[in-house]
Structure formats: C-alpha cells, structure tokens
Enzyme design. Structure first.
Site, PDB file in Angstrom:
ATOM      1  N   THR A 135      -8.329   3.304   8.332  1.00 38.39           N
ATOM      2  CA  THR A 135      -9.635   2.683   8.425  1.00 38.39           C
ATOM      3  C   THR A 135      -9.592   1.982   9.902  1.00 38.39           C
ATOM      4  O   THR A 135      -8.913   0.987  10.141  1.00 38.39           O
ATOM      5  CB  THR A 135      -9.387   1.585   7.240  1.00 38.39           C
ATOM      6  OG1 THR A 135      -8.906   2.264   6.163  1.00 38.39           O
ATOM      7  CG2 THR A 135     -10.967   1.186   6.799  1.00 38.39           C
ATOM      8  N   ASN A 175       0.834  -1.283   0.028  1.00 38.81           N
ATOM      9  CA  ASN A 175      -0.013   0.072  -0.210  1.00 38.81           C
ATOM     10  C   ASN A 175       0.909   1.259  -0.050  1.00 38.81           C
ATOM     11  O   ASN A 175       1.794   1.493   0.774  1.00 38.81           O
ATOM     12  CB  ASN A 175      -0.717   0.103   1.289  1.00 38.81           C
ATOM     13  CG  ASN A 175      -1.916   1.211   1.497  1.00 38.81           C
ATOM     14  OD1 ASN A 175      -1.437   2.398   1.180  1.00 38.81           O
ATOM     15  ND2 ASN A 175      -2.938   0.799   1.681  1.00 38.81           N
ATOM     16  N   ARG A 191      -6.831  12.958   1.226  1.00 39.11           N
ATOM     17  CA  ARG A 191      -5.987  13.229   2.231  1.00 39.11           C
ATOM     18  C   ARG A 191      -4.583  12.819   1.826  1.00 39.11           C
ATOM     19  O   ARG A 191      -3.531  13.385   2.014  1.00 39.11           O
ATOM     20  CB  ARG A 191      -6.068  12.738   3.526  1.00 39.11           C
ATOM     21  CG  ARG A 191      -5.935  11.625   3.843  1.00 39.11           C
ATOM     22  CD  ARG A 191      -5.932  11.367   5.328  1.00 39.11           C
ATOM     23  NE  ARG A 191      -7.120  11.251   5.986  1.00 39.11           N
ATOM     24  CZ  ARG A 191      -7.674  10.737   7.073  1.00 39.11           C
ATOM     25  NH1 ARG A 191      -6.942   9.991   7.708  1.00 39.11           N
ATOM     26  NH2 ARG A 191      -8.955  10.957   7.560  1.00 39.11           N
ATOM     27  N   HIS A 192      -4.391  11.805   0.921  1.00 40.15           N
ATOM     28  CA  HIS A 192      -3.132  11.525   0.678  1.00 40.15           C
ATOM     29  C   HIS A 192      -3.127  11.048  -1.016  1.00 40.15           C
ATOM     30  O   HIS A 192      -2.810  11.904  -1.738  1.00 40.15           O
ATOM     31  CB  HIS A 192      -2.489  10.139   1.106  1.00 40.15           C
ATOM     32  CG  HIS A 192      -3.372   9.078   1.645  1.00 40.15           C
ATOM     33  ND1 HIS A 192      -4.526   8.668   0.946  1.00 40.15           N
ATOM     34  CD2 HIS A 192      -3.689   8.634   2.976  1.00 40.15           C
ATOM     35  CE1 HIS A 192      -5.040   7.515   1.596  1.00 40.15           C
ATOM     36  NE2 HIS A 192      -4.591   7.655   2.746  1.00 40.15           N
ATOM     37  N   HIS A 241      -3.710  -4.605   7.686  1.00 41.62           N
ATOM     38  CA  HIS A 241      -3.775  -3.346   8.538  1.00 41.62           C
ATOM     39  C   HIS A 241      -2.837  -3.633   9.762  1.00 41.62           C
ATOM     40  O   HIS A 241      -2.981  -4.796  10.503  1.00 41.62           O
ATOM     41  CB  HIS A 241      -5.273  -3.235   8.940  1.00 41.62           C
ATOM     42  CG  HIS A 241      -5.471  -1.613   9.272  1.00 41.62           C
ATOM     43  ND1 HIS A 241      -5.055  -1.052  10.240  1.00 41.62           N
ATOM     44  CD2 HIS A 241      -5.836  -0.538   8.553  1.00 41.62           C
ATOM     45  CE1 HIS A 241      -5.170   0.369  10.398  1.00 41.62           C
ATOM     46  NE2 HIS A 241      -5.906   0.529   9.277  1.00 41.62           N
ATOM     47  N   GLU A 260     -10.760  -9.503   2.538  1.00 45.58           N
ATOM     48  CA  GLU A 260      -9.502  -9.083   3.364  1.00 45.58           C
ATOM     49  C   GLU A 260      -9.986  -9.013   4.935  1.00 45.58           C
ATOM     50  O   GLU A 260     -10.746  -8.107   5.257  1.00 45.58           O
ATOM     51  CB  GLU A 260      -8.982  -7.717   2.866  1.00 45.58           C
ATOM     52  CG  GLU A 260      -7.708  -7.424   3.488  1.00 45.58           C
ATOM     53  CD  GLU A 260      -7.007  -6.269   2.800  1.00 45.58           C
ATOM     54  OE1 GLU A 260      -7.314  -5.566   1.595  1.00 45.58           O
ATOM     55  OE2 GLU A 260      -6.173  -5.609   3.715  1.00 45.58           O
ATOM     56  N   ARG A 266      -9.235   8.256  -0.741  1.00 52.62           N
ATOM     57  CA  ARG A 266     -10.089   8.605   0.353  1.00 52.62           C
ATOM     58  C   ARG A 266     -10.856   9.506  -0.334  1.00 52.62           C
ATOM     59  O   ARG A 266     -10.499  10.389  -1.065  1.00 52.62           O
ATOM     60  CB  ARG A 266      -9.394   8.878   1.613  1.00 52.62           C
ATOM     61  CG  ARG A 266      -8.879   7.773   2.199  1.00 52.62           C
ATOM     62  CD  ARG A 266      -8.177   8.511   3.453  1.00 52.62           C
ATOM     63  NE  ARG A 266      -9.388   9.039   4.293  1.00 52.62           N
ATOM     64  CZ  ARG A 266     -10.003   8.383   5.436  1.00 52.62           C
ATOM     65  NH1 ARG A 266      -9.437   7.070   5.546  1.00 52.62           N
ATOM     66  NH2 ARG A 266     -10.929   8.966   6.035  1.00 52.62           N
ATOM     67  N   ASP A 317      -0.149   4.582  -0.053  1.00 54.80           N
ATOM     68  CA  ASP A 317      -0.743   5.811   0.289  1.00 54.80           C
ATOM     69  C   ASP A 317       0.216   6.888   1.169  1.00 54.80           C
ATOM     70  O   ASP A 317       0.056   7.809   0.799  1.00 54.80           O
ATOM     71  CB  ASP A 317      -1.900   5.380   1.439  1.00 54.80           C
ATOM     72  CG  ASP A 317      -2.918   4.756   0.837  1.00 54.80           C
ATOM     73  OD1 ASP A 317      -3.030   4.591  -0.338  1.00 54.80           O
ATOM     74  OD2 ASP A 317      -3.819   4.190   1.690  1.00 54.80           O
ATOM     75  N   HIS A 318       1.053   6.181   1.964  1.00 46.75           N
ATOM     76  CA  HIS A 318       1.782   7.149   2.766  1.00 46.75           C
ATOM     77  C   HIS A 318       3.147   7.690   1.873  1.00 46.75           C
ATOM     78  O   HIS A 318       3.517   8.871   2.345  1.00 46.75           O
ATOM     79  CB  HIS A 318       2.259   6.633   3.980  1.00 46.75           C
ATOM     80  CG  HIS A 318       1.066   5.999   4.834  1.00 46.75           C
ATOM     81  ND1 HIS A 318       0.184   7.287   5.037  1.00 46.75           N
ATOM     82  CD2 HIS A 318       0.690   5.118   5.271  1.00 46.75           C
ATOM     83  CE1 HIS A 318      -0.769   6.587   5.943  1.00 46.75           C
ATOM     84  NE2 HIS A 318      -0.498   5.317   5.986  1.00 46.75           N
ATOM     85  N   GLU A 340      -8.204   0.763  -3.044  1.00 45.30           N
ATOM     86  CA  GLU A 340      -9.185   0.587  -1.863  1.00 45.30           C
ATOM     87  C   GLU A 340     -10.190   1.863  -2.066  1.00 45.30           C
ATOM     88  O   GLU A 340      -9.991   3.086  -2.144  1.00 45.30           O
ATOM     89  CB  GLU A 340      -8.284   1.270  -0.786  1.00 45.30           C
ATOM     90  CG  GLU A 340      -7.689  -0.452  -0.167  1.00 45.30           C
ATOM     91  CD  GLU A 340      -7.066  -0.052   1.186  1.00 45.30           C
ATOM     92  OE1 GLU A 340      -7.542   0.809   1.924  1.00 45.30           O
ATOM     93  OE2 GLU A 340      -5.995  -0.454   1.170  1.00 45.30           O
ATOM     94  N   GLY A 400       1.166  -1.362   4.307  1.00 45.04           N
ATOM     95  CA  GLY A 400       1.749  -0.071   3.863  1.00 45.04           C
ATOM     96  C   GLY A 400       2.440   0.762   4.914  1.00 45.04           C
ATOM     97  O   GLY A 400       3.750   0.733   4.497  1.00 45.04           O
ATOM     98  N   HIS A 455      -5.372   3.868  -1.475  1.00 46.88           N
ATOM     99  CA  HIS A 455      -6.527   4.011  -1.232  1.00 46.88           C
ATOM    100  C   HIS A 455      -7.203   5.786  -1.551  1.00 46.88           C
ATOM    101  O   HIS A 455      -6.657   6.494  -1.405  1.00 46.88           O
ATOM    102  CB  HIS A 455      -6.893   3.813   0.352  1.00 46.88           C
ATOM    103  CG  HIS A 455      -8.073   4.404   0.886  1.00 46.88           C
ATOM    104  ND1 HIS A 455      -8.284   3.944   2.273  1.00 46.88           N
ATOM    105  CD2 HIS A 455      -9.271   4.496   0.408  1.00 46.88           C
ATOM    106  CE1 HIS A 455      -9.443   4.291   2.743  1.00 46.88           C
ATOM    107  NE2 HIS A 455     -10.185   4.719   1.575  1.00 46.88           N
TER     108      HIS A 455
HETATM  109  N1  PXP Z   1      -5.782  -3.039   3.919  1.00 43.92           N
HETATM  110  C1  PXP Z   1      -6.644  -2.127   3.871  1.00 43.92           C
HETATM  111  C2  PXP Z   1      -8.086  -2.361   3.389  1.00 43.92           C
HETATM  112  C3  PXP Z   1      -6.520  -0.775   4.486  1.00 43.92           C
HETATM  113  O1  PXP Z   1      -7.250   0.150   4.463  1.00 43.92           O
HETATM  114  C4  PXP Z   1      -5.261  -0.467   4.986  1.00 43.92           C
HETATM  115  C5  PXP Z   1      -4.828   0.736   5.346  1.00 43.92           C
HETATM  116  O2  PXP Z   1      -4.788   1.776   4.387  1.00 43.92           O
HETATM  117  C6  PXP Z   1      -4.098  -1.701   4.615  1.00 43.92           C
HETATM  118  C7  PXP Z   1      -4.286  -2.867   4.258  1.00 43.92           C
HETATM  119  C8  PXP Z   1      -2.552  -1.348   5.180  1.00 43.92           C
HETATM  120  O3  PXP Z   1      -2.384  -0.864   6.457  1.00 43.92           O
HETATM  121  P1  PXP Z   1      -1.118  -0.543   7.130  1.00 43.92           P
HETATM  122  O4  PXP Z   1      -0.696   0.953   6.282  1.00 43.92           O
HETATM  123  O5  PXP Z   1      -1.382  -0.488   8.514  1.00 43.92           O
HETATM  124  O6  PXP Z   1      -0.319  -1.544   6.727  1.00 43.92           O
END
Ligand code: PXP
Length: 238
Positions: free
Chosen positions: A101, A7, A49-50, A191, A151, A45, A9-10, A70, A213, A43
């Site tokens: 989430t 992931n 935000r990202h 997650h 998931e 959103r 996103d960050h 996502e 992520g 994701h």
């Molecule tokens: N899976 C889903 C559905 C998520 O919403 C997230 C967070 O965006 C992740 C996996 C990854 O989580 P993490 O960033 O804590 O590894």
C-alpha cells in the site's frame, strides 16, 4: 500503553509461493496473540496475492480479541466484509501493480464514496478505521465522514528514518495525532515500522495502536514468530 496489531499477510505470502497449506495464517495469528499481540490484521487484496477469502473466514472464527480486516472499497470486498463481520475494518487504497500500500486513502477527495462504504460497514456493527496520510484535510474528512478511527501511514517516516532525516516526519505525525485526537478520533499508525524506527512513533502522545507486519515476519525467519512478536511488543510497550 500503546497496543500492537500484527499483520500476518506475509505468512500467507510464503504459503502462496508454493500454493500449499503451510505456513498457516490461523496458526500464526494464535502464536502472535500468545506472544502479546493485541489484535490481528490481514489485508484481503483484490488480487488475492497473499490472504485468501477462506483465511478471513477462519481468522474471524479464531481471533477472539480483535480482528482487523484491511480492505479497499471495491464492492465485492465490501459485500464480503459485511458478511464476515470483522471487529474492525481499515479502509486502504489499492492499486493492482503496487508492491504494498503506497499511500493513504484520499478520503477528502472521494468523500461521498468513502462515506457510503464506511456507512455500510458501520451499519453492520464494524468499527471503521481509515488509513490516511497524516495531513489535516484527510483527518478532517475522516471526522466529517463519521468514522471513529484513523491509521496514519508511516511509510514516508520509515523511509526518511533509514536516510537519517526523520525529524520533520515525526513532527508531522505528532501534530497530526494531536489534531485527530482533538477531533475525537482514535489514532493508530503503521507501515514500514521496524525494530529500529518504532520507538519514536510509539512514544507519540495519544497513539493507540501500531500495526506492524513485514519486519516481524522477517525477524521470525531467524528467531521464530513468538520471539519476534515479543521483541516488538517489548519495544512499543516500554
Ligand atoms: N497498516 C496498513 C494499513 C497496511 O496496509 C500495512 C501493510 O499491509 C501495514 C499496516 C503493515 O505494514 P508493514 O508490513 O510494512 O509493517
């Protein structure tokens, strides 16, 4: 062997902190794939935000293995997903004020709405997964809706692991995985997974893919992204 979805996103969180052009999520996706990731997750959103809309368009073009979007079930997001056509869409609940989430999608409680959104995506040829808590009634709801994949939200497991009390959550994840497989579903999880807590989840029989992520991007600050992905891939594919 268990697959790794990264992931990114960050990467976009860092870019948005300055509203500049770097770091580039597409470049990050390429690095992750080169390092052994099996899929790229982002994701979009509702609050943007990202990840931004244009990131999704560019990622769709750049990621030729598997691109997993996502998303919530908001109508504008559904329209966008149907236009961009990711390989996979993972339906997640979304609340504006949350940091991340917080819980799984209540597929059982909103069966009709979730089924309608899911059907729109599947009609476009998109594989639909649902991010749910590892509970029997949610698994049954996903199977009833007709989505092929779940998931499991591992946030509660991750928090318990940090407190040295993960055993119960692991048992719950194992039996949820077995039950979902019995109903014919493909099972992923994610997650809060990190380099310390990932191995017991990767070892669950029937687990297909882990989506990770935050811990990978955090490690990348010190080791570089390629090494951070390689380290995680080595742990879960062991
Ligand atoms: N899976 C889903 C559905 C998520 O919403 C997230 C967070 O965006 C992740 C996996 C990854 O989580 P993490 O960033 O804590 O590894």
């Amino acid at each position: 062997m268990v697959k790794l979805g990264v992931n990114i996103d960050h990467i976009a969180t860092l870019r948005q902190a300055r509203q500049e052009h770097e770091p580039d999520p597409v470049a990050a996706a390429r690095t992750c794939l080169k390092a052994g990731a099996d899929s790229i997750v982002a994701h979009l959103r509702e609050d943007r935000r990202h990840i931004q809309d244009q990131d999704i368009v560019l990622l769709r073009k750049a990621v030729r293995t598997r691109f997993n979007l996502e998303m919530s079930l908001a109508l504008s997001i559904l329209d966008f997903a149907c236009a961009v056509k990711p390989d996979q869409a993972t339906l997640v609940p979304e609340r504006r004020q949350e940091i991340t989430t917080e819980g799984g999608l209540d597929a059982a409680g909103h069966l009709f709405k979730v089924k309608k959104g899911c059907q729109r995506l599947m009609d476009r040829g998109i594989v639909v997964s649902m991010f749910i808590d590892p509970h029997q009634k949610q698994i049954e709801a996903v199977a009833a809706i007709g989505a092929p994949m779940v998931e499991f939200h591992t946030g509660a497991y991750a928090r318990a692991f940090a407190a040295g009390r993960a055993k119960h959550h692991l048992v719950q994840l194992r039996s949820a995985c077995a039950y979902a497989r019995q109903l014919g579903l493909i099972v992923n999880a994610g997650h809060g997974l990190n380099y310390d807590n990932v191995c017991p989840v990767a070892a669950i029989a029937g687990m297909e893919e882990l989506n990770i992520g935050y811990s990978i991007v955090s490690r990348a600050v010190f080791t570089g992204l390629e090494q951070a992905v390689k380290d995680m891939a080595a742990l879960i594919k062991r």
